[in-house]
Motif scaffolding. Structure first.
Motif, PDB file in Angstrom:
ATOM      1  N   SER A 401     -47.287  31.624  22.922  1.00  0.00           N
ATOM      2  CA  SER A 401     -47.884  32.735  23.660  1.00  0.00           C
ATOM      3  C   SER A 401     -47.159  33.025  24.970  1.00  0.00           C
ATOM      4  CB  SER A 401     -49.356  32.419  23.963  1.00  0.00           C
ATOM      5  OG  SER A 401     -49.464  31.424  24.981  1.00  0.00           O
ATOM      6  N   LEU A 402     -46.248  32.144  25.365  1.00  0.00           N
ATOM      7  CA  LEU A 402     -45.581  32.294  26.655  1.00  0.00           C
ATOM      8  C   LEU A 402     -44.384  33.226  26.542  1.00  0.00           C
ATOM      9  CD1 LEU A 402     -45.742  28.554  27.749  1.00  0.00           C
ATOM     10  CD2 LEU A 402     -47.240  30.415  28.482  1.00  0.00           C
ATOM     11  N   PRO A 403     -44.261  34.195  27.440  1.00  0.00           N
ATOM     12  CA  PRO A 403     -43.201  35.204  27.316  1.00  0.00           C
ATOM     13  C   PRO A 403     -41.807  34.717  27.665  1.00  0.00           C
ATOM     14  CG  PRO A 403     -44.458  35.561  29.328  1.00  0.00           C
ATOM     15  CD  PRO A 403     -45.164  34.471  28.577  1.00  0.00           C
ATOM     16  N   ASN A 404     -41.702  33.623  28.418  1.00  0.00           N
ATOM     17  CA  ASN A 404     -40.386  33.157  28.860  1.00  0.00           C
ATOM     18  C   ASN A 404     -39.948  31.887  28.143  1.00  0.00           C
ATOM     19  OD1 ASN A 404     -42.355  31.618  30.145  1.00  0.00           O
ATOM     20  ND2 ASN A 404     -41.101  31.261  31.975  1.00  0.00           N
ATOM     21  N   VAL A 405     -40.368  31.742  26.881  1.00  0.00           N
ATOM     22  CA  VAL A 405     -39.999  30.573  26.068  1.00  0.00           C
ATOM     23  C   VAL A 405     -39.330  31.031  24.781  1.00  0.00           C
ATOM     24  CG1 VAL A 405     -40.846  28.590  24.761  1.00  0.00           C
ATOM     25  CG2 VAL A 405     -41.813  29.100  27.002  1.00  0.00           C
ATOM     26  N   THR A 406     -38.206  30.395  24.447  1.00  0.00           N
ATOM     27  CA  THR A 406     -37.531  30.606  23.160  1.00  0.00           C
ATOM     28  C   THR A 406     -37.530  29.285  22.405  1.00  0.00           C
ATOM     29  OG1 THR A 406     -36.092  32.312  24.091  1.00  0.00           O
ATOM     30  CG2 THR A 406     -35.383  31.284  22.028  1.00  0.00           C
ATOM     31  N   ILE A 407     -37.832  29.337  21.121  1.00  0.00           N
ATOM     32  CA  ILE A 407     -37.855  28.129  20.291  1.00  0.00           C
ATOM     33  C   ILE A 407     -36.684  28.178  19.320  1.00  0.00           C
ATOM     34  CG2 ILE A 407     -39.175  26.786  18.611  1.00  0.00           C
ATOM     35  CD1 ILE A 407     -41.718  28.064  19.807  1.00  0.00           C
ATOM     36  N   VAL A 408     -35.863  27.108  19.330  1.00  0.00           N
ATOM     37  CA  VAL A 408     -34.718  26.998  18.426  1.00  0.00           C
ATOM     38  C   VAL A 408     -34.951  25.803  17.511  1.00  0.00           C
ATOM     39  CG1 VAL A 408     -32.229  26.689  18.228  1.00  0.00           C
ATOM     40  CG2 VAL A 408     -33.176  28.000  20.148  1.00  0.00           C
ATOM     41  N   LEU A 409     -35.063  26.052  16.207  1.00  0.00           N
ATOM     42  CA  LEU A 409     -35.313  24.987  15.238  1.00  0.00           C
ATOM     43  C   LEU A 409     -34.037  24.625  14.488  1.00  0.00           C
ATOM     44  CD1 LEU A 409     -38.672  26.322  13.774  1.00  0.00           C
ATOM     45  CD2 LEU A 409     -38.365  24.624  15.583  1.00  0.00           C
ATOM     46  N   SER A 410     -34.069  23.484  13.795  1.00  0.00           N
ATOM     47  CA  SER A 410     -32.923  23.003  13.004  1.00  0.00           C
ATOM     48  C   SER A 410     -31.651  22.980  13.844  1.00  0.00           C
ATOM     49  CB  SER A 410     -32.720  23.890  11.766  1.00  0.00           C
ATOM     50  OG  SER A 410     -33.853  23.848  10.937  1.00  0.00           O
ATOM     51  N   ALA A 411     -31.781  22.451  15.059  1.00  0.00           N
ATOM     52  CA  ALA A 411     -30.660  22.462  15.999  1.00  0.00           C
ATOM     53  C   ALA A 411     -30.276  21.037  16.384  1.00  0.00           C
ATOM     54  CB  ALA A 411     -31.014  23.254  17.247  1.00  0.00           C
ATOM     55  N   LEU A 412     -29.019  20.699  16.214  1.00  0.00           N
ATOM     56  CA  LEU A 412     -28.479  19.400  16.591  1.00  0.00           C
ATOM     57  C   LEU A 412     -27.727  19.541  17.912  1.00  0.00           C
ATOM     58  CD1 LEU A 412     -27.704  16.425  16.070  1.00  0.00           C
ATOM     59  CD2 LEU A 412     -25.732  17.288  14.775  1.00  0.00           C
ATOM     60  N   SER A 413     -28.270  18.964  18.980  1.00  0.00           N
ATOM     61  CA  SER A 413     -27.594  19.010  20.276  1.00  0.00           C
ATOM     62  C   SER A 413     -26.298  18.210  20.193  1.00  0.00           C
ATOM     63  CB  SER A 413     -28.497  18.437  21.371  1.00  0.00           C
ATOM     64  OG  SER A 413     -29.698  19.176  21.466  1.00  0.00           O
ATOM     65  N   THR A 414     -25.193  18.786  20.679  1.00  0.00           N
ATOM     66  CA  THR A 414     -23.880  18.145  20.517  1.00  0.00           C
ATOM     67  C   THR A 414     -23.165  17.828  21.824  1.00  0.00           C
ATOM     68  OG1 THR A 414     -22.858  20.329  20.274  1.00  0.00           O
ATOM     69  CG2 THR A 414     -23.484  19.163  18.244  1.00  0.00           C
ATOM     70  N   GLU A 415     -23.463  18.549  22.912  1.00  0.00           N
ATOM     71  CA  GLU A 415     -22.746  18.272  24.167  1.00  0.00           C
ATOM     72  C   GLU A 415     -23.465  18.913  25.352  1.00  0.00           C
ATOM     73  OE1 GLU A 415     -18.235  18.559  26.127  1.00  0.00           O
ATOM     74  OE2 GLU A 415     -18.642  19.350  24.123  1.00  0.00           O
ATOM     75  N   VAL A 416     -23.463  18.176  26.466  1.00  0.00           N
ATOM     76  CA  VAL A 416     -23.937  18.705  27.741  1.00  0.00           C
ATOM     77  C   VAL A 416     -22.722  19.141  28.548  1.00  0.00           C
ATOM     78  CG1 VAL A 416     -25.078  18.152  29.925  1.00  0.00           C
ATOM     79  CG2 VAL A 416     -25.992  17.258  27.762  1.00  0.00           C
ATOM     80  N   HIS A 417     -22.750  20.352  29.061  1.00  0.00           N
ATOM     81  CA  HIS A 417     -21.627  20.870  29.841  1.00  0.00           C
ATOM     82  C   HIS A 417     -21.993  20.904  31.321  1.00  0.00           C
ATOM     83  CE1 HIS A 417     -19.655  22.142  26.128  1.00  0.00           C
ATOM     84  NE2 HIS A 417     -20.817  22.663  25.743  1.00  0.00           N
ATOM     85  N   GLY A 418     -20.986  20.777  32.166  1.00  0.00           N
ATOM     86  CA  GLY A 418     -21.196  20.839  33.603  1.00  0.00           C
ATOM     87  C   GLY A 418     -19.918  21.173  34.333  1.00  0.00           C
ATOM     88  N   ASP A 419     -20.062  21.419  35.635  1.00  0.00           N
ATOM     89  CA  ASP A 419     -18.895  21.769  36.448  1.00  0.00           C
ATOM     90  C   ASP A 419     -18.393  20.608  37.291  1.00  0.00           C
ATOM     91  OD1 ASP A 419     -20.814  21.489  38.397  1.00  0.00           O
ATOM     92  OD2 ASP A 419     -20.814  23.594  39.028  1.00  0.00           O
ATOM     93  N   GLY A 420     -18.844  19.406  36.957  1.00  0.00           N
ATOM     94  CA  GLY A 420     -18.480  18.230  37.730  1.00  0.00           C
ATOM     95  C   GLY A 420     -19.565  17.792  38.683  1.00  0.00           C
ATOM     96  N   ASN A 421     -20.430  18.741  39.074  1.00  0.00           N
ATOM     97  CA  ASN A 421     -21.525  18.434  39.995  1.00  0.00           C
ATOM     98  C   ASN A 421     -22.895  18.603  39.362  1.00  0.00           C
ATOM     99  OD1 ASN A 421     -19.880  17.919  42.345  1.00  0.00           O
ATOM    100  ND2 ASN A 421     -19.504  20.131  42.445  1.00  0.00           N
ATOM    101  N   LYS A 422     -23.008  19.570  38.453  1.00  0.00           N
ATOM    102  CA  LYS A 422     -24.317  19.861  37.873  1.00  0.00           C
ATOM    103  C   LYS A 422     -24.151  20.442  36.473  1.00  0.00           C
ATOM    104  CE  LYS A 422     -24.590  24.442  40.057  1.00  0.00           C
ATOM    105  NZ  LYS A 422     -23.214  24.411  40.560  1.00  0.00           N
ATOM    106  N   VAL A 423     -25.256  20.436  35.731  1.00  0.00           N
ATOM    107  CA  VAL A 423     -25.276  20.971  34.371  1.00  0.00           C
ATOM    108  C   VAL A 423     -25.077  22.486  34.390  1.00  0.00           C
ATOM    109  CG1 VAL A 423     -26.828  21.455  32.431  1.00  0.00           C
ATOM    110  CG2 VAL A 423     -26.678  19.144  33.342  1.00  0.00           C
ATOM    111  N   THR A 424     -24.277  22.964  33.441  1.00  0.00           N
ATOM    112  CA  THR A 424     -24.094  24.413  33.281  1.00  0.00           C
ATOM    113  C   THR A 424     -24.447  24.904  31.871  1.00  0.00           C
ATOM    114  OG1 THR A 424     -21.768  24.105  32.675  1.00  0.00           O
ATOM    115  CG2 THR A 424     -22.267  24.480  35.021  1.00  0.00           C
ATOM    116  N   GLY A 425     -24.592  23.996  30.908  1.00  0.00           N
ATOM    117  CA  GLY A 425     -24.894  24.462  29.571  1.00  0.00           C
ATOM    118  C   GLY A 425     -25.127  23.344  28.577  1.00  0.00           C
ATOM    119  N   LEU A 426     -25.553  23.739  27.366  1.00  0.00           N
ATOM    120  CA  LEU A 426     -25.802  22.804  26.272  1.00  0.00           C
ATOM    121  C   LEU A 426     -25.273  23.430  24.981  1.00  0.00           C
ATOM    122  CD1 LEU A 426     -27.350  20.279  25.052  1.00  0.00           C
ATOM    123  CD2 LEU A 426     -29.234  21.881  24.643  1.00  0.00           C
TER     124      LEU A 426
END
Length: 529
Positions: A401-426
């Motif tokens: 019911s929440l407008p700012n939520v996306t659900i992704v199913l059947s997804a295998l997380s493979t890598e965390v990305h960052g700029d050396g200081n903080k996370v930038t992506g998955l």
């Protein structure tokens, strides 16, 4: 700020003050300063021993206030409002600065008073963080006891520029003399031991000198605490060696399914567990990590070797080492832990206000985290490995019911990305078609279950393929005299109430083992009769 009930309770506490307190407020024109002025004004009205001094200039952080006692060299300050979980920290600081004695162990107090050098601590907290008060209260007490120790507790939400500059993405985060000292829950003894170089050796020497226990419990969570109470009530020599008393309960926010207690919080329950155990003659050895178990030899004693080099022995041993948050085990996760990768949405969620985050895991914990975060952050993407969510249906309906939520199913997380200081992506792989995707975001909250703390037992105790200690209906392992209980075992349903029951059972089984293996041998005459 304070309702009538809270004022009455606080006034009763402030009657314990034995010396005057001066609150020195550094204010600006912000709404938070007005709130702080109101709060401090209410506190002053509750005790004739407290006065307030207002300054518009002075401290580099405004709004903030110091808690002083004339004639005493104390450097203790709150930057921002110590409300929410930190209100208790404020009350304790007032009492301790005002001369009310701490309940800390005498030897720990002496350690703090004898520390040499200059220590300037800064702790970033959030009002919703249940792990932060332990750290804030410990460092506040140290500032009261030793004039060479300074402490400022900083509400990260009030000082976002500092948080951004220092890349604080997890609370509590502690700085010592400008350098990162630690992140996450730390208690007083742990902090002091890190500062006192000789503490570990002295501790090891004391432990090595201890006589064997009849029941030695490894782990201080609900299972270990219950085992200790049941064993001690049998009148037998009982010891508990725990890496941190309270275990995983310390990281639990709301507990609403513990029978007879309608609602409580993890840290409160952990404190109650320890208080109950300490009612008995139980030797609690905190901050002790077990590294090896050696089955009984000719002397009939089981040995547990500790990380500090010391060993403990017992006629029986109960393993209740619990579990920890399971990691994704993908590239970048460890590198960006506490730099965007987090495991406690209640603690760290406020630091991601207005940002994009992902929650890994579609069980109850993951869905609850996504719901909580949706009220704080800009957008939440829930990533689930399975083809469907596993959370309770009522939680799923709320999430969808929440407008700012996306659900992704059947997804295998493979890598965390960052700029050396903080996370930038998955990055993740769509398991239905093997397509690769990348989410641009600033935070990742991992909620994929628990991993038993049993690596140190692999060469001795029989473990399941999941690493759980295999136990029978009595809590016995494959090693004679060694029992196990709680989340580290094969017993299903990892719940506090179940862990307590299993701990109690293991203690009763250990006691039964002691009776049966210490009974005097029958004489030839008795056998003939």
């Amino acid at each position: 700020m304070l309702d009538d009930t809270l004022k009455t309770q606080l006034q009763a506490y402030l009657e314990r003050l034995t010396r005057p307190i001066e609150l020195v407020a550094s204010l600006d024109d912000s709404p938070t300063s007005e709130e702080m002025k109101t709060l401090l004004g209410q506190i002053v009205m509750l005790s004739d021993k407290i006065t307030l001094v207002e300054r518009r200039q002075g401290d580099s952080r405004a709004p903030s206030f110091a808690i002083n006692s004339p004639g005493h060299d104390i450097h203790l300050r709150f930057a921002g409002l110590p409300m929410g979980h930190e209100f208790t920290s404020l009350v304790l600081a007032l009492l301790q600065v005002g001369g009310y004695p701490s309940k800390a162990a005498v030897e720990t107090i002496e350690q703090i008073q004898n520390l040499e050098g200059e220590y300037k601590f800064e702790t970033y907290f959030s009002q919703s963080c249940q792990n932060c008060p332990d750290v804030v209260q410990a460092l506040n007490l140290m500032a009261v006891l030793n004039p060479k120790i300074q402490h400022v507790a900083i509400d990260g939400a009030v000082f976002p520029a500092e948080v951004e500059e220092r890349q604080v993405m997890s609370v509590p985060t502690v700085y010592l003399n400008g350098e990162t000292f630690g992140q996450g829950r730390m208690n007083l003894e742990e902090i002091v031991s890190r500062l006192d170089a000789g503490a570990a050796k002295r501790d090891a020497k004391k432990i090595a000198a201890k006589d064997p226990f009849e029941v030695l419990i490894v782990g201080g969570g609900p299972a270990g605490a219950a085992a200790a109470v049941y064993a001690a009530r049998k009148g037998i020599r009982t010891g508990v060696a725990a890496e941190r008393f309270g275990g995983q309960v310390l990281d639990t926010m709301a507990i609403e399914n513990f029978i007879s207690v309608q609602e409580t919080e993890g840290p409160k329950m952990a404190a109650a567990l320890e208080a109950h155990v300490r009612q008995y003659e139980v030797d609690i050895m905190n901050l002790q990590r077990a590294e090896k178990l050696i089955p009984a030899g000719a002397d009939g004693l089981i040995e547990v070797q500790l990380a500090n080099g010391a060993s403990l022995k017992g006629r029986t041993v109960i393993l209740s080492t619990g579990a920890r948050w399971r990691q994704m085990n993908v590239p970048g996760e460890n590198e960006y832990k506490n730099k965007g990768v987090a495991y406690c949405p209640h603690c760290d969620g406020p630091l991601f206000k207005g940002k994009r985050v992902a929650v890994i895991g579609g069980g109850n914990s993951g869905v609850e985290a996504a719901i909580d975060l949706a009220g704080i952050v800009k957008h939440v993407t829930l990533v689930e490995f399975d083809h469907k969510l596993r959370a309770d249906e009522v939680l799923q309906r709320k999430l969808r019911s929440l407008p700012n939520v996306t659900i992704v199913l059947s997804a295998l997380s493979t890598e965390v990305h960052g700029d050396g200081n903080k996370v930038t992506g998955l990055s993740y792989t769509d398991r239905t078609n093997d397509e690769q995707h990348r989410l641009e975001l600033e935070g990742i909250f991992v909620q994929i279950g628990l991993l038993p703390n049993t690596e140190w037992l692999k060469d001795t105790v029989a473990l399941s393929p999941r690493g759980e200690i295999i136990v029978d209906e009595r809590g016995a392992t494959n090693i004679p005299g060694v029992f196990a209980a709680g989340d580290a075992t094969t017993v299903p349903y990892k719940q506090i109430v179940i862990a307590m029951g299993e701990g109690s059972k293991a203690a009763l089984s250990a006691f039964d083992h002691l009776i049966r293996h210490s009974a005097p041998a029958q004489t030839e005459t008795a056998k003939a009769a």
